[in-house]
Scaffold this motif. Structure first.
Motif, mmCIF file in Angstrom:
data_model
loop_
_atom_site.group_PDB
_atom_site.id
_atom_site.type_symbol
_atom_site.label_atom_id
_atom_site.label_comp_id
_atom_site.label_asym_id
_atom_site.label_seq_id
_atom_site.Cartn_x
_atom_site.Cartn_y
_atom_site.Cartn_z
ATOM 1 N N HIS A 105 0.003 11.446 4.814
ATOM 2 C CA HIS A 105 -1.556 10.913 4.438
ATOM 3 C C HIS A 105 -1.477 9.529 5.677
ATOM 4 O O HIS A 105 -2.651 9.234 5.773
ATOM 5 N N MET A 106 -0.934 9.814 6.749
ATOM 6 C CA MET A 106 -0.699 8.384 7.680
ATOM 7 C C MET A 106 -0.551 9.113 9.149
ATOM 8 O O MET A 106 -0.977 9.192 10.372
ATOM 9 N N GLY A 107 -1.328 11.311 9.313
ATOM 10 C CA GLY A 107 -1.496 11.782 10.053
ATOM 11 C C GLY A 107 0.021 12.252 10.950
ATOM 12 O O GLY A 107 -0.354 12.758 11.858
ATOM 13 N N PHE A 108 0.987 12.475 9.836
ATOM 14 C CA PHE A 108 2.623 12.012 10.761
ATOM 15 C C PHE A 108 2.550 14.372 10.451
ATOM 16 O O PHE A 108 3.152 14.605 8.753
ATOM 17 N N GLU A 109 3.221 14.687 11.418
ATOM 18 C CA GLU A 109 2.781 16.231 10.857
ATOM 19 C C GLU A 109 4.435 16.437 10.772
ATOM 20 O O GLU A 109 5.494 16.967 9.811
ATOM 21 N N SER A 110 5.674 15.561 10.927
ATOM 22 C CA SER A 110 6.898 15.713 10.308
ATOM 23 C C SER A 110 7.704 14.699 10.150
ATOM 24 O O SER A 110 7.162 12.830 10.988
ATOM 25 N N PHE A 111 8.557 14.152 9.474
ATOM 26 C CA PHE A 111 9.553 12.362 8.992
ATOM 27 C C PHE A 111 10.782 13.574 9.001
ATOM 28 O O PHE A 111 11.203 13.820 8.051
ATOM 29 N N THR A 112 11.341 12.414 9.453
ATOM 30 C CA THR A 112 12.978 12.681 9.467
ATOM 31 C C THR A 112 13.883 11.491 8.670
ATOM 32 O O THR A 112 13.613 9.963 9.220
ATOM 33 N N PRO A 113 14.133 11.246 7.854
ATOM 34 C CA PRO A 113 14.758 10.804 7.327
ATOM 35 C C PRO A 113 16.050 10.293 7.199
ATOM 36 O O PRO A 113 16.799 11.265 7.967
ATOM 37 N N MET A 167 -1.553 4.455 -1.004
ATOM 38 C CA MET A 167 -1.208 5.785 0.404
ATOM 39 C C MET A 167 -0.140 6.391 -0.080
ATOM 40 O O MET A 167 0.075 7.835 0.839
ATOM 41 N N THR A 168 0.285 6.653 -1.017
ATOM 42 C CA THR A 168 0.787 7.916 -2.149
ATOM 43 C C THR A 168 -0.525 9.288 -2.185
ATOM 44 O O THR A 168 0.023 9.758 -2.746
ATOM 45 N N THR A 169 -1.077 8.694 -2.385
ATOM 46 C CA THR A 169 -2.368 9.420 -3.138
ATOM 47 C C THR A 169 -3.850 9.453 -1.861
ATOM 48 O O THR A 169 -4.634 10.695 -2.403
ATOM 49 N N PRO A 179 0.936 -0.897 -0.375
ATOM 50 C CA PRO A 179 -0.334 0.272 -0.316
ATOM 51 C C PRO A 179 1.208 0.933 0.278
ATOM 52 O O PRO A 179 0.049 2.843 -0.271
ATOM 53 N N TYR A 180 1.928 1.369 0.646
ATOM 54 C CA TYR A 180 3.167 2.745 0.770
ATOM 55 C C TYR A 180 3.500 2.375 -0.927
ATOM 56 O O TYR A 180 3.573 3.843 -1.168
ATOM 57 N N LYS A 181 3.502 2.231 -1.855
ATOM 58 C CA LYS A 181 3.828 1.927 -2.991
ATOM 59 C C LYS A 181 2.030 2.967 -3.892
ATOM 60 O O LYS A 181 2.757 2.520 -5.270
#
Length: 196
Positions: free
Chosen positions: A53-61, A15-17, A10-12
């Motif tokens: 799209h999953m409710g995360f305000e920030s993402f740190t890779p 969930m991308t849209t 689903p991530y690919k």
């Protein structure tokens, strides 16, 4: 699971849209700040797209980490996550939900790994030298990952905030069924640890 096709990630795809219900959204609506963190590339499984799209305000890779250390397989070691998680927890006044995905124990494991003195290693029961090498490598990584869990626990508990830590795995180690190294159980269940 019934909503996805066979072998679909689903991530690919969807969930991308599209958005979906998640604990991140639930906590966001309850006043939490929501963060995702991953010690691998941001585009891996399109996390740089789907986490919003999953409710995360920030993402740190991993691209945002300073000086990550890598294992022999090229995966970032999990110990780098402790400081990054603490930075996120201290960056807001509100309570935080941090979803951290780690990669250190990923395989394929090397067939020519030789443990050094002091390393955790198998002392019997595995006859095939390549399987033994792969298992010893994995156990070394597991030992370091366990040390990370202890370090993270001590660091978060020192903050003296109400805290819940949840640890789980999303897949089994990279050993084939015929090697006899997979414990019995379901491929659709995972052990987990909750510390409150």
């Amino acid at each position: 699971i019934q909503d996805f096709g066979t072998g679909e990630y689903p991530y690919k795809t969807v969930m991308t849209t599209k958005t979906c219900e998640t604990i991140a959204y639930d906590l966001l609506y309850s006043g939490y700040r929501t963060h995702a963190i991953h010690n691998h590339q941001g585009a891996f499984y399109a996390r740089n797209q789907v986490y919003t799209h999953m409710g995360f305000e920030s993402f740190t890779p991993i691209e945002c980490f300073l000086y990550p250390e890598y294992n022999e397989n090229g995966w970032a070691k999990d110990s780098i996550l402790t400081g990054e998680i603490l930075n996120l927890l201290s960056s807001t006044e509100e309570p935080d939900f941090v979803f951290a995905v780690s990669v250190q124990g990923h395989g394929k494991y090397p067939t020519d790994y030789v443990p050094t003195v002091g390393d955790v290693q198998v002392t019997g029961g595995v006859e095939d030298p390549e399987t033994l090498s792969r298992l010893n490598y994995y156990l070394g990584q597991l030992y370091e990952m366990d040390a990370f869990v202890g370090e993270l626990y001590r660091a978060v508990m020192a903050l003296e905030e109400d805290t819940v830590l949840v640890f789980y795995g999303d897949h089994l180690p990279s050993f084939s069924q015929d090697e006899g190294l997979i414990l019995s159980g379901s491929d659709f269940e995972t052990p987990y640890l909750i510390i409150a």
